[in-house]
Design a protein around this motif. Structure first.
Motif, PDB file in Angstrom:
ATOM      1  N   MET A   1     -15.069 -67.147 -37.195  1.00 22.10           N
ATOM      2  CA  MET A   1     -15.971 -66.995 -36.080  1.00 22.10           C
ATOM      3  C   MET A   1     -15.212 -66.055 -35.113  1.00 22.10           C
ATOM      4  O   MET A   1     -14.112 -66.220 -34.593  1.00 22.10           O
ATOM      5  N   ILE A   2     -16.084 -65.129 -34.922  1.00 22.27           N
ATOM      6  CA  ILE A   2     -15.513 -64.137 -33.813  1.00 22.27           C
ATOM      7  C   ILE A   2     -15.878 -64.309 -32.515  1.00 22.27           C
ATOM      8  O   ILE A   2     -17.040 -64.895 -32.190  1.00 22.27           O
ATOM      9  N   LYS A   3     -14.960 -64.381 -31.483  1.00 13.01           N
ATOM     10  CA  LYS A   3     -15.281 -64.893 -30.097  1.00 13.01           C
ATOM     11  C   LYS A   3     -14.894 -63.689 -29.193  1.00 13.01           C
ATOM     12  O   LYS A   3     -14.181 -62.815 -29.905  1.00 13.01           O
ATOM     13  N   ILE A   4     -15.346 -63.734 -28.080  1.00 16.53           N
ATOM     14  CA  ILE A   4     -15.278 -62.456 -27.095  1.00 16.53           C
ATOM     15  C   ILE A   4     -14.272 -62.878 -26.113  1.00 16.53           C
ATOM     16  O   ILE A   4     -14.293 -63.987 -25.565  1.00 16.53           O
ATOM     17  N   TYR A   5     -13.395 -61.734 -25.604  1.00 17.12           N
ATOM     18  CA  TYR A   5     -12.248 -62.031 -24.869  1.00 17.12           C
ATOM     19  C   TYR A   5     -12.154 -60.997 -23.790  1.00 17.12           C
ATOM     20  O   TYR A   5     -12.767 -59.866 -23.972  1.00 17.12           O
ATOM     21  N   ARG A   6     -11.809 -61.194 -22.678  1.00 17.19           N
ATOM     22  CA  ARG A   6     -11.601 -59.968 -21.666  1.00 17.19           C
ATOM     23  C   ARG A   6      -9.906 -60.267 -21.194  1.00 17.19           C
ATOM     24  O   ARG A   6      -9.332 -61.282 -21.121  1.00 17.19           O
ATOM     25  N   LYS A   7      -9.439 -59.230 -20.770  1.00 12.34           N
ATOM     26  CA  LYS A   7      -8.176 -58.961 -20.075  1.00 12.34           C
ATOM     27  C   LYS A   7      -8.017 -59.628 -18.784  1.00 12.34           C
ATOM     28  O   LYS A   7      -9.148 -59.546 -17.999  1.00 12.34           O
ATOM     29  N   THR A   8      -7.305 -60.395 -18.635  1.00 12.93           N
ATOM     30  CA  THR A   8      -6.978 -61.279 -17.275  1.00 12.93           C
ATOM     31  C   THR A   8      -5.913 -60.653 -16.406  1.00 12.93           C
ATOM     32  O   THR A   8      -5.721 -60.859 -15.165  1.00 12.93           O
ATOM     33  N   ALA A   9      -5.030 -60.022 -17.077  1.00 13.36           N
ATOM     34  CA  ALA A   9      -3.827 -59.513 -16.088  1.00 13.36           C
ATOM     35  C   ALA A   9      -4.290 -58.301 -15.542  1.00 13.36           C
ATOM     36  O   ALA A   9      -5.188 -57.556 -15.899  1.00 13.36           O
ATOM     37  N   THR A  10      -3.488 -58.022 -14.446  1.00 16.02           N
ATOM     38  CA  THR A  10      -3.816 -56.797 -13.680  1.00 16.02           C
ATOM     39  C   THR A  10      -2.566 -55.957 -13.737  1.00 16.02           C
ATOM     40  O   THR A  10      -1.466 -56.030 -14.373  1.00 16.02           O
ATOM     41  N   ILE A  11      -2.943 -54.571 -13.664  1.00 12.12           N
ATOM     42  CA  ILE A  11      -1.884 -53.442 -13.790  1.00 12.12           C
ATOM     43  C   ILE A  11      -1.839 -52.868 -12.579  1.00 12.12           C
ATOM     44  O   ILE A  11      -2.743 -52.626 -11.767  1.00 12.12           O
ATOM     45  N   LYS A  12      -0.685 -51.861 -12.571  1.00  7.92           N
ATOM     46  CA  LYS A  12      -0.806 -50.834 -11.490  1.00  7.92           C
ATOM     47  C   LYS A  12      -0.846 -49.628 -12.462  1.00  7.92           C
ATOM     48  O   LYS A  12      -0.295 -49.368 -13.522  1.00  7.92           O
ATOM     49  N   ALA A  13      -1.681 -48.551 -11.610  1.00  2.09           N
ATOM     50  CA  ALA A  13      -1.580 -47.252 -12.479  1.00  2.09           C
ATOM     51  C   ALA A  13      -1.722 -46.207 -11.300  1.00  2.09           C
ATOM     52  O   ALA A  13      -1.927 -46.392 -10.085  1.00  2.09           O
ATOM     53  N   GLU A  14      -1.217 -44.910 -11.937  1.00  4.97           N
ATOM     54  CA  GLU A  14      -1.002 -43.913 -11.014  1.00  4.97           C
ATOM     55  C   GLU A  14      -1.599 -42.618 -12.128  1.00  4.97           C
ATOM     56  O   GLU A  14      -1.135 -42.577 -13.155  1.00  4.97           O
ATOM     57  N   GLN A  15      -2.366 -41.818 -11.514  1.00  4.51           N
ATOM     58  CA  GLN A  15      -3.017 -40.507 -12.243  1.00  4.51           C
ATOM     59  C   GLN A  15      -1.842 -39.645 -12.278  1.00  4.51           C
ATOM     60  O   GLN A  15      -1.288 -38.979 -11.284  1.00  4.51           O
ATOM     61  N   PHE A  16      -1.635 -39.094 -13.539  1.00  5.70           N
ATOM     62  CA  PHE A  16      -0.428 -38.117 -13.914  1.00  5.70           C
ATOM     63  C   PHE A  16      -0.735 -36.683 -13.185  1.00  5.70           C
ATOM     64  O   PHE A  16      -1.816 -36.283 -13.782  1.00  5.70           O
ATOM     65  N   ASP A  17      -0.064 -36.210 -12.370  1.00  3.61           N
ATOM     66  CA  ASP A  17      -0.221 -34.912 -11.998  1.00  3.61           C
ATOM     67  C   ASP A  17       0.650 -33.753 -12.278  1.00  3.61           C
ATOM     68  O   ASP A  17       0.461 -32.627 -12.175  1.00  3.61           O
ATOM     69  N   GLY A  18       1.559 -34.195 -13.132  1.00  6.82           N
ATOM     70  CA  GLY A  18       2.787 -33.006 -13.972  1.00  6.82           C
ATOM     71  C   GLY A  18       3.790 -32.658 -13.077  1.00  6.82           C
ATOM     72  O   GLY A  18       4.496 -31.852 -13.042  1.00  6.82           O
ATOM     73  N   SER A  19       3.786 -33.380 -11.518  1.00  8.88           N
ATOM     74  CA  SER A  19       4.899 -33.171 -10.525  1.00  8.88           C
ATOM     75  C   SER A  19       6.316 -33.559 -11.120  1.00  8.88           C
ATOM     76  O   SER A  19       6.325 -34.468 -11.894  1.00  8.88           O
ATOM     77  N   ASP A  20       7.020 -33.053 -10.564  1.00  5.06           N
ATOM     78  CA  ASP A  20       8.482 -32.993 -10.982  1.00  5.06           C
ATOM     79  C   ASP A  20       8.900 -34.578 -10.278  1.00  5.06           C
ATOM     80  O   ASP A  20       9.539 -35.456 -11.181  1.00  5.06           O
ATOM     81  N   GLU A  21       8.394 -35.081  -9.340  1.00  7.40           N
ATOM     82  CA  GLU A  21       8.395 -36.271  -8.730  1.00  7.40           C
ATOM     83  C   GLU A  21       8.095 -37.464  -9.644  1.00  7.40           C
ATOM     84  O   GLU A  21       8.850 -38.477  -9.824  1.00  7.40           O
ATOM     85  N   MET A  22       6.868 -37.253 -10.546  1.00  9.35           N
ATOM     86  CA  MET A  22       6.379 -38.226 -11.247  1.00  9.35           C
ATOM     87  C   MET A  22       7.212 -38.136 -12.719  1.00  9.35           C
ATOM     88  O   MET A  22       7.410 -39.138 -13.338  1.00  9.35           O
ATOM     89  N   VAL A  23       7.414 -36.947 -12.970  1.00  8.12           N
ATOM     90  CA  VAL A  23       8.388 -36.912 -14.276  1.00  8.12           C
ATOM     91  C   VAL A  23       9.686 -37.854 -14.121  1.00  8.12           C
ATOM     92  O   VAL A  23      10.137 -38.405 -15.024  1.00  8.12           O
ATOM     93  N   LYS A  24      10.372 -37.712 -13.004  1.00 11.34           N
ATOM     94  CA  LYS A  24      11.538 -38.334 -12.739  1.00 11.34           C
ATOM     95  C   LYS A  24      11.130 -39.880 -12.583  1.00 11.34           C
ATOM     96  O   LYS A  24      11.863 -40.819 -13.009  1.00 11.34           O
ATOM     97  N   LYS A  25      10.067 -40.089 -11.537  1.00 12.85           N
ATOM     98  CA  LYS A  25       9.887 -41.557 -11.606  1.00 12.85           C
ATOM     99  C   LYS A  25       9.665 -42.326 -12.740  1.00 12.85           C
ATOM    100  O   LYS A  25       9.904 -43.621 -12.884  1.00 12.85           O
ATOM    101  N   TYR A  26       8.800 -41.958 -13.976  1.00 15.17           N
ATOM    102  CA  TYR A  26       8.827 -42.440 -14.921  1.00 15.17           C
ATOM    103  C   TYR A  26       9.196 -42.057 -16.189  1.00 15.17           C
ATOM    104  O   TYR A  26       9.061 -42.425 -17.596  1.00 15.17           O
TER     105      TYR A  26
END
Length: 83
Positions: A1-26
């Motif tokens: 039987m197929i059951k339905i699930y949802r994610k319960t964990a939270t994440i942090k997220a940041e939109q990538f802007d191509g900056s040198d700062e983000m390139v280094k950070k990640y």
């Protein structure tokens, strides 16, 4: 039987802007002449990351890219929680 699930964990997220700062950070590999894409190291190996994509950080500090339209359909910001 197929059951339905949802994610319960939270994440942090940041939109990538191509900056040198983000390139280094990640620790992102910037575009090169023979490889015009940004890449980010994930648990599954290097994945392509585009400007405007989101960089998600999981509960164990791991990172992965999510394209903008999928991110907006999948995640909702928790108000008042910013880092």
């Amino acid at each position: 039987m197929i059951k339905i699930y949802r994610k319960t964990a939270t994440i942090k997220a940041e939109q990538f802007d191509g900056s040198d700062e983000m390139v280094k950070k990640y620790n992102i590999t910037p575009p090169m002449p023979l490889d015009p894409d940004y890449t980010i190291q994930t648990l599954e190996g290097p994945l392509i990351l585009g400007v405007g994509d989101w960089i998600a950080t999981g509960v164990n500090g791991e990172h992965w890219p999510i394209v903008d339209n999928v991110f907006k359909q999948t995640y909702a910001e928790l108000p008042g929680l910013h880092y």
